[in-house]
Design a protein around this motif. Structure first.
Motif, mmCIF file in Angstrom:
data_model
loop_
_atom_site.group_PDB
_atom_site.id
_atom_site.type_symbol
_atom_site.label_atom_id
_atom_site.label_comp_id
_atom_site.label_asym_id
_atom_site.label_seq_id
_atom_site.Cartn_x
_atom_site.Cartn_y
_atom_site.Cartn_z
ATOM 1 N N PHE A 51 0.797 -1.220 0.000
ATOM 2 C CA PHE A 51 0.000 0.000 0.000
ATOM 3 C C PHE A 51 0.834 1.277 0.000
ATOM 4 O O PHE A 51 0.297 2.363 0.179
ATOM 5 C CB PHE A 51 -0.943 -0.001 1.206
ATOM 6 N N ASN A 52 2.143 1.188 -0.196
ATOM 7 C CA ASN A 52 3.011 2.354 -0.099
ATOM 8 C C ASN A 52 2.624 3.481 -1.058
ATOM 9 O O ASN A 52 2.651 4.645 -0.687
ATOM 10 C CB ASN A 52 4.471 1.969 -0.336
ATOM 11 N N GLN A 53 2.306 3.162 -2.294
ATOM 12 C CA GLN A 53 1.996 4.184 -3.297
ATOM 13 C C GLN A 53 0.498 4.416 -3.484
ATOM 14 O O GLN A 53 0.105 5.278 -4.257
ATOM 15 C CB GLN A 53 2.619 3.801 -4.641
ATOM 16 N N SER A 54 -0.314 3.656 -2.776
ATOM 17 C CA SER A 54 -1.751 3.729 -3.003
ATOM 18 C C SER A 54 -2.326 5.115 -2.718
ATOM 19 O O SER A 54 -3.170 5.608 -3.463
ATOM 20 C CB SER A 54 -2.491 2.670 -2.183
ATOM 21 N N ARG A 55 -1.870 5.762 -1.661
ATOM 22 C CA ARG A 55 -2.398 7.084 -1.313
ATOM 23 C C ARG A 55 -2.080 8.088 -2.419
ATOM 24 O O ARG A 55 -2.929 8.899 -2.783
ATOM 25 C CB ARG A 55 -1.821 7.543 0.024
#
Length: 112
Positions: A51-55
């Motif tokens: 989820f690191n780049q999801s935001r």
């Protein structure tokens, strides 16, 4: 089997967000394709529990024009972010919007 692994997809997504950082003057059909790619990327992040780049991608979707053509993509971006954040209230609300609009079958395809 996927054609690209998540690292490659992350590189491609970053390239897209860099090239199309402003949607002013960009054809709506191109923006729609970018929105679809963005949602697909979020789905890949979910499947890979990464989820690191999801935001960043969800924020990118939010910056897209407020156009009805993009509504479902933007709502799906919010859905995935709620999924990543484990926000069950938001997930339930978004699912209900799709159900109320007649997309019960579609909802069954989304992760819970």
């Amino acid at each position: 089997m996927r054609i690209y692994d998540l690292d490659q997809l992350t590189f491609f997504m970053a390239s897209i967000m860099n090239k199309f950082s402003d949607f002013k003057g960009v054809n709506l059909e191109i923006v729609e394709v970018i929105a679809a790619i963005s949602v697909n990327y979020l789905d890949n992040c979910y499947e890979n529990n990464e989820f690191n780049q999801s935001r960043n991608v969800q924020n990118y979707l939010e910056k897209m024009p407020a156009n009805l053509t993009l509504f479902a993509y933007k709502l799906l971006g919010r859905y995935y972010q709620a999924l990543f954040d484990k926000n069950t209230t938001e997930l339930t609300n978004i699912r209900q919007v799709f159900i109320d609009c007649g997309y019960q079958t579609f909802i069954q395809l989304l992760p819970k």
